[in-house]
Design a protein around this motif. Structure first.
Motif, mmCIF file in Angstrom:
data_model
loop_
_atom_site.group_PDB
_atom_site.id
_atom_site.type_symbol
_atom_site.label_atom_id
_atom_site.label_comp_id
_atom_site.label_asym_id
_atom_site.label_seq_id
_atom_site.Cartn_x
_atom_site.Cartn_y
_atom_site.Cartn_z
ATOM 1 N N ALA A 54 0.860 -1.180 0.000
ATOM 2 C CA ALA A 54 0.000 0.000 0.000
ATOM 3 C C ALA A 54 0.898 1.233 0.000
ATOM 4 O O ALA A 54 1.903 1.273 0.709
ATOM 5 C CB ALA A 54 -0.891 0.004 1.236
ATOM 6 N N ARG A 55 0.582 2.221 -0.808
ATOM 7 C CA ARG A 55 1.295 3.501 -0.766
ATOM 8 C C ARG A 55 0.630 4.347 0.308
ATOM 9 O O ARG A 55 -0.598 4.496 0.313
ATOM 10 C CB ARG A 55 1.239 4.195 -2.117
ATOM 11 N N LEU A 56 1.422 4.890 1.204
ATOM 12 C CA LEU A 56 0.892 5.626 2.344
ATOM 13 C C LEU A 56 1.210 7.107 2.229
ATOM 14 O O LEU A 56 2.257 7.486 1.698
ATOM 15 C CB LEU A 56 1.493 5.075 3.642
ATOM 16 N N ASP A 57 0.336 7.930 2.754
ATOM 17 C CA ASP A 57 0.567 9.361 2.826
ATOM 18 C C ASP A 57 1.329 9.617 4.119
ATOM 19 O O ASP A 57 0.739 9.672 5.202
ATOM 20 C CB ASP A 57 -0.756 10.123 2.815
ATOM 21 N N THR A 58 2.640 9.757 4.017
ATOM 22 C CA THR A 58 3.476 9.878 5.210
ATOM 23 C C THR A 58 3.180 11.158 5.992
ATOM 24 O O THR A 58 3.302 11.165 7.217
ATOM 25 C CB THR A 58 4.974 9.815 4.850
ATOM 26 N N GLU A 59 2.782 12.205 5.307
ATOM 27 C CA GLU A 59 2.442 13.453 6.002
ATOM 28 C C GLU A 59 1.264 13.232 6.952
ATOM 29 O O GLU A 59 1.284 13.675 8.095
ATOM 30 C CB GLU A 59 2.121 14.549 4.988
ATOM 31 N N LYS A 60 0.257 12.500 6.482
ATOM 32 C CA LYS A 60 -0.902 12.211 7.326
ATOM 33 C C LYS A 60 -0.547 11.258 8.464
ATOM 34 O O LYS A 60 -1.265 11.180 9.454
ATOM 35 C CB LYS A 60 -2.046 11.639 6.493
ATOM 36 N N LEU A 61 0.570 10.537 8.312
ATOM 37 C CA LEU A 61 1.029 9.633 9.357
ATOM 38 C C LEU A 61 1.995 10.315 10.334
ATOM 39 O O LEU A 61 2.545 9.673 11.220
ATOM 40 C CB LEU A 61 1.713 8.410 8.738
ATOM 41 N N ALA A 113 9.545 12.257 12.506
ATOM 42 C CA ALA A 113 8.315 12.979 12.840
ATOM 43 C C ALA A 113 8.550 14.480 12.981
ATOM 44 O O ALA A 113 7.636 15.267 12.756
ATOM 45 C CB ALA A 113 7.716 12.417 14.127
ATOM 46 N N SER A 114 9.766 14.878 13.350
ATOM 47 C CA SER A 114 10.037 16.299 13.560
ATOM 48 C C SER A 114 11.519 16.573 13.347
ATOM 49 O O SER A 114 12.335 15.647 13.281
ATOM 50 C CB SER A 114 9.660 16.700 14.990
ATOM 51 N N LEU A 115 11.869 17.848 13.294
ATOM 52 C CA LEU A 115 13.269 18.229 13.167
ATOM 53 C C LEU A 115 14.049 17.779 14.403
ATOM 54 O O LEU A 115 15.192 17.331 14.296
ATOM 55 C CB LEU A 115 13.403 19.738 12.963
ATOM 56 N N LYS A 116 13.431 17.853 15.561
ATOM 57 C CA LYS A 116 14.077 17.387 16.800
ATOM 58 C C LYS A 116 14.397 15.893 16.702
ATOM 59 O O LYS A 116 15.504 15.469 17.044
ATOM 60 C CB LYS A 116 13.169 17.664 17.999
ATOM 61 N N ASP A 117 13.445 15.098 16.232
ATOM 62 C CA ASP A 117 13.677 13.659 16.079
ATOM 63 C C ASP A 117 14.757 13.375 15.042
ATOM 64 O O ASP A 117 15.584 12.480 15.219
ATOM 65 C CB ASP A 117 12.387 12.932 15.680
ATOM 66 N N TYR A 118 14.754 14.129 13.963
ATOM 67 C CA TYR A 118 15.768 13.957 12.922
ATOM 68 C C TYR A 118 17.152 14.297 13.468
ATOM 69 O O TYR A 118 18.117 13.561 13.251
ATOM 70 C CB TYR A 118 15.436 14.825 11.704
ATOM 71 N N THR A 119 17.238 15.410 14.178
ATOM 72 C CA THR A 119 18.501 15.821 14.779
ATOM 73 C C THR A 119 19.012 14.764 15.750
ATOM 74 O O THR A 119 20.199 14.409 15.740
ATOM 75 C CB THR A 119 18.337 17.175 15.505
#
Length: 159
Positions: A54-61, A113-119
């Motif tokens: 299934a292709r998912l909308d990652t923004e909505k997730l 999920a966020s810039l903090k998580d990415y960092t």
């Protein structure tokens, strides 16, 4: 397995809609349903069709950050590649790992999920991974085209 024109049309139709019924698929490729199903099963058995997704909308997730991360490694130690892939492959933020040519050894597709998580991912995990010498991130600002891999250079099936 031979990939004749009919098999290629079957694959193209499945890439457009993996949930298509066998009857509709047979109609699109001009086969009887039984002949279409035989070909489909043969494509699956041969390993050409790896599965259905299934292709998912990652923004909505809740995924706000997606990036391609270039990673360069120290290559003197034996087993460096296997160690890196085994460790990084377990991290849920890493959606894909590619071995590449050029200045870096790998490109990772990373979601957070966020810039903090990415960092946190970059600083506290990837940067601390044994053998990593350089990390370069390319943040995705906008997706203009994204299609599933396969059938290079082929046009979508006609409807």
């Amino acid at each position: 397995m031979e990939l004749d024109a009919i098999n290629l049309r079957i694959l193209a139709c499945l890439q457009e809609n993996g949930r298509i019924s066998n009857q509709d698929l047979a109609d699109k490729v001009a086969l009887s349903p039984s002949a279409c199903l035989r070909r489909l099963k043969a494509l699956e058995a041969s390993g050409i069709i790896l599965g259905y997704e299934a292709r998912l909308d990652t923004e909505k997730l809740g995924v706000e950050i997606e990036a391609f991360v270039q990673v360069s490694m120290r290559e003197e130690e034996e087993g460096w590649h296997d160690r890196f892939v085994a460790e990084v492959g377990l991290w849920p933020e890493v959606c894909a790992i590619y071995v590449v040519t050029g200045e870096s050894n790998y490109i990772l597709r990373v979601q957070a999920a966020s810039l903090k998580d990415y960092t946190d991912f970059i600083v506290n995990r990837l940067h601390r991974t044994h053998g990593v010498t350089d990390i370069r991130s390319n943040m995705i600002l906008q997706k203009l085209k994204e299609v599933p891999a396969g059938l290079p250079g082929r046009r979508p099936a006609r409807r």
